[in-house]
Design a protein around this motif. Structure first.
Motif, PDB file in Angstrom:
ATOM      1  N   SER A 100       0.481  -5.793  11.722  1.00 16.18           N
ATOM      2  CA  SER A 100      -0.244  -4.433  11.773  1.00 16.18           C
ATOM      3  C   SER A 100       0.619  -3.199  11.506  1.00 16.18           C
ATOM      4  CB  SER A 100      -1.050  -4.645  13.116  1.00 16.18           C
ATOM      5  OG  SER A 100       0.196  -4.436  14.120  1.00 16.18           O
ATOM      6  N   ALA A 101       0.128  -2.043  11.467  1.00 18.92           N
ATOM      7  CA  ALA A 101      -1.440  -1.636  11.573  1.00 18.92           C
ATOM      8  C   ALA A 101      -1.852  -1.464  10.254  1.00 18.92           C
ATOM      9  CB  ALA A 101      -1.701  -0.423  12.398  1.00 18.92           C
ATOM     10  N   ILE A 102      -3.026  -1.020   9.886  1.00 17.41           N
ATOM     11  CA  ILE A 102      -3.556  -0.974   8.320  1.00 17.41           C
ATOM     12  C   ILE A 102      -2.400  -0.173   7.613  1.00 17.41           C
ATOM     13  CG2 ILE A 102      -5.219   0.160   7.016  1.00 17.41           C
ATOM     14  CD1 ILE A 102      -7.273  -1.445   8.872  1.00 17.41           C
ATOM     15  N   GLY A 103      -1.848   0.845   8.235  1.00 20.45           N
ATOM     16  CA  GLY A 103      -1.267   1.914   7.056  1.00 20.45           C
ATOM     17  C   GLY A 103       0.138   1.045   6.882  1.00 20.45           C
ATOM     18  N   ASP A 104       0.886   0.401   7.885  1.00 19.01           N
ATOM     19  CA  ASP A 104       1.700  -0.166   7.524  1.00 19.01           C
ATOM     20  C   ASP A 104       1.845  -1.623   6.610  1.00 19.01           C
ATOM     21  OD1 ASP A 104       3.655   1.444   9.204  1.00 19.01           O
ATOM     22  OD2 ASP A 104       2.633   0.503  11.006  1.00 19.01           O
ATOM     23  N   VAL A 105       0.687  -2.099   6.817  1.00 21.13           N
ATOM     24  CA  VAL A 105       0.336  -3.179   6.001  1.00 21.13           C
ATOM     25  C   VAL A 105       0.174  -2.535   4.507  1.00 21.13           C
ATOM     26  CG1 VAL A 105      -1.672  -4.736   5.457  1.00 21.13           C
ATOM     27  CG2 VAL A 105      -0.654  -4.942   7.578  1.00 21.13           C
ATOM     28  N   CYS A 106      -0.547  -1.778   4.249  1.00 19.41           N
ATOM     29  CA  CYS A 106      -0.186  -1.003   2.808  1.00 19.41           C
ATOM     30  C   CYS A 106       1.069  -0.693   2.528  1.00 19.41           C
ATOM     31  CB  CYS A 106      -1.178   0.421   2.834  1.00 19.41           C
ATOM     32  SG  CYS A 106      -2.842   0.222   3.161  1.00 19.41           S
ATOM     33  N   HIS A 107       1.808  -0.344   3.399  1.00 19.94           N
ATOM     34  CA  HIS A 107       3.361   0.017   2.782  1.00 19.94           C
ATOM     35  C   HIS A 107       3.986  -1.343   2.560  1.00 19.94           C
ATOM     36  CE1 HIS A 107       2.603   3.723   4.330  1.00 19.94           C
ATOM     37  NE2 HIS A 107       2.857   3.776   5.390  1.00 19.94           N
ATOM     38  N   ALA A 108       3.486  -2.599   3.347  1.00 20.04           N
ATOM     39  CA  ALA A 108       4.277  -3.579   3.131  1.00 20.04           C
ATOM     40  C   ALA A 108       3.508  -4.393   1.769  1.00 20.04           C
ATOM     41  CB  ALA A 108       3.835  -4.655   4.315  1.00 20.04           C
ATOM     42  N   THR A 109       2.303  -4.109   1.535  1.00 16.73           N
ATOM     43  CA  THR A 109       1.943  -4.400   0.155  1.00 16.73           C
ATOM     44  C   THR A 109       2.712  -4.067  -1.056  1.00 16.73           C
ATOM     45  OG1 THR A 109      -0.435  -4.620   1.152  1.00 16.73           O
ATOM     46  CG2 THR A 109      -0.315  -4.629  -1.453  1.00 16.73           C
ATOM     47  N   ALA A 110       3.080  -2.774  -1.075  1.00 18.94           N
ATOM     48  CA  ALA A 110       3.807  -2.050  -2.313  1.00 18.94           C
ATOM     49  C   ALA A 110       5.208  -3.132  -2.233  1.00 18.94           C
ATOM     50  CB  ALA A 110       4.221  -0.575  -1.883  1.00 18.94           C
ATOM     51  N   ALA A 111       5.879  -3.271  -1.142  1.00 16.89           N
ATOM     52  CA  ALA A 111       7.064  -3.897  -1.087  1.00 16.89           C
ATOM     53  C   ALA A 111       6.742  -5.361  -1.635  1.00 16.89           C
ATOM     54  CB  ALA A 111       7.665  -4.033   0.076  1.00 16.89           C
ATOM     55  N   ILE A 112       5.922  -6.103  -1.366  1.00 16.44           N
ATOM     56  CA  ILE A 112       5.558  -7.512  -1.686  1.00 16.44           C
ATOM     57  C   ILE A 112       5.121  -7.577  -3.039  1.00 16.44           C
ATOM     58  CG2 ILE A 112       3.840  -9.430  -1.429  1.00 16.44           C
ATOM     59  CD1 ILE A 112       4.041  -8.728   1.797  1.00 16.44           C
ATOM     60  N   GLN A 113       4.423  -6.671  -3.624  1.00 15.65           N
ATOM     61  CA  GLN A 113       3.946  -6.772  -5.326  1.00 15.65           C
ATOM     62  C   GLN A 113       5.157  -6.310  -5.978  1.00 15.65           C
ATOM     63  OE1 GLN A 113       0.045  -4.434  -5.031  1.00 15.65           O
ATOM     64  NE2 GLN A 113      -0.903  -6.617  -4.925  1.00 15.65           N
TER      65      GLN A 113
END
Length: 350
Positions: A17-30
């Motif tokens: 969590s939270a949603i904002g941090d998950v958005c940041h993590a998505t960029a790194a994973i992609q």
């Protein structure tokens, strides 16, 4: 030297969590996926956040429900029994997340630097990233993938939003340019004032925009939306509690501009390339602001953190917060109108 000189077979990311941090993590994973397309990616993520990520391309999502406590952890360990990852990327400081790592096998368990690790996170990792300088959370997440051997790149997002969700947004908003106000932060004291949201809504309406208010089904968010509408002289669309996370993402995608405090929707809008006016008082916008619109943030954080701590933000720990219920009252309507005008006229800097 990077940890891997060729693509690893498998990486497990842990960010619940939270949603904002998950958005940041998505960029790194992609970014990892673009650099190492053959690497199998597993992501342990929270239950609510998984609703946004379901269908993420070539990512195995494993959902942790924090309400289940230890039994939720045990179910994850059972699911991953007999598997070993080349790396476990532990991007969360909370002890709960660290405990999950105990039942996951990985050659390398990568965590934050000692200077930034909290709640004993360093006890659960055998590799620490060197980064202690990155101001923004997204940049600190990129430090994990750079440590493994993925070169720095401009963040890009590809969230799985269906045609049906985009159609929902098109039917909801039509073709008028829309200011979306997502007024609620995770705590009420971090919200701006209803009458000031209303003043911006009326101003945008008079500039030719329609106004839409978004939020979760929580009673406090419904009440806040009605309070804003009550203060407005002009009409506004009210979608609070009426959208899934993916439908909300589609609405934020279609918006011309989004107004929000430090909250998940501000960061979801960033993933969609929509300009965001972030309202900041309690947390440092250089750390948690909308990544592509840091120059458009309206912030009183720097002034108030210096008043409360007697030092500037640069000389305080990374996650220092400003406390108090008066904080958001310090943000004037005029400063938000100025930011809105800059974005409306295309003068903001991405």
């Amino acid at each position: 030297m990077p940890l891997f000189d060729q693509a690893p077979n498998s990486i497990c990311f842990l960010r619940l969590s939270a949603i904002g941090d998950v958005c940041h993590a998505t960029a790194a994973i992609q970014a990892v996926q673009r650099h190492w397309p053959s690497t199998k990616i597993t992501w342990i993520v929270g239950k609510v956040e998984a609703q946004l990520l379901q269908g993420l391309e070539n990512v195995e999502l494993i959902v942790f429900d924090k309400k289940q406590g230890l039994s939720g952890m045990i179910s994850i360990w059972r699911l991953l029994k007999g598997r070993r990852f080349d790396a476990l990327v532990h991007m969360q400081l909370a002890l709960r997340a660290s405990l999950i790592t105990l039942g996951i096998k990985a050659t390398y368990k990568i965590g934050f630097n000692f200077k930034r690790a909290k709640e004993g996170q360093w006890l659960f990792t055998n590799r620490k990233i060197s980064d202690t300088e990155s101001a923004h959370v997204l940049d600190s997440f990129y430090s994990f993938i750079e440590y493994m051997g993925v070169p720095r790149s401009v963040p890009q997002w590809n969230l799985p939003i269906s045609d049906a969700d985009h159609l929902f947004a098109k039917e909801a908003l039509g073709d008028k340019p829309t200011l979306v106000i997502s007024p609620a932060a995770s705590k009420d004291e971090r919200n701006w004032l209803s009458e000031r949201y209303a003043a911006i809504g009326d101003y945008a309406f008079e500039c030719g925009y329609q106004v839409a208010i978004c939020g979760s089904p929580a009673e406090r968010e419904k009440k806040l939306a009605l309070d804003i509408i009550d203060h407005m002289r002009h009409p506004a669309l009210n979608f609070v509690g009426m959208t899934t996370l993916k439908q909300l993402t589609a609405i934020l995608n279609k918006a011309a501009v989004v107004l929000a405090p430090d909250s998940g929707p501000a960061h979801i809008a960033t993933t969609q390339g929509t300009p965001v006016i972030g309202l900041y008082g309690h947390s440092n916008p250089k750390r948690t602001g909308p990544y592509n619109n840091l120059n458009d943030v309206v912030s009183v954080y720097e002034k108030l953190v210096t008043q409360q701590h007697g030092k500037s933000a640069n000389n305080l720990p990374w996650s220092t917060r400003v406390k108090g219920e008066h904080v958001m009252k310090e943000i004037p309507v005029s400063a938000v109108i100025y930011a809105f005008d800059r974005i409306a006229k295309g003068n903001h800097h991405v």
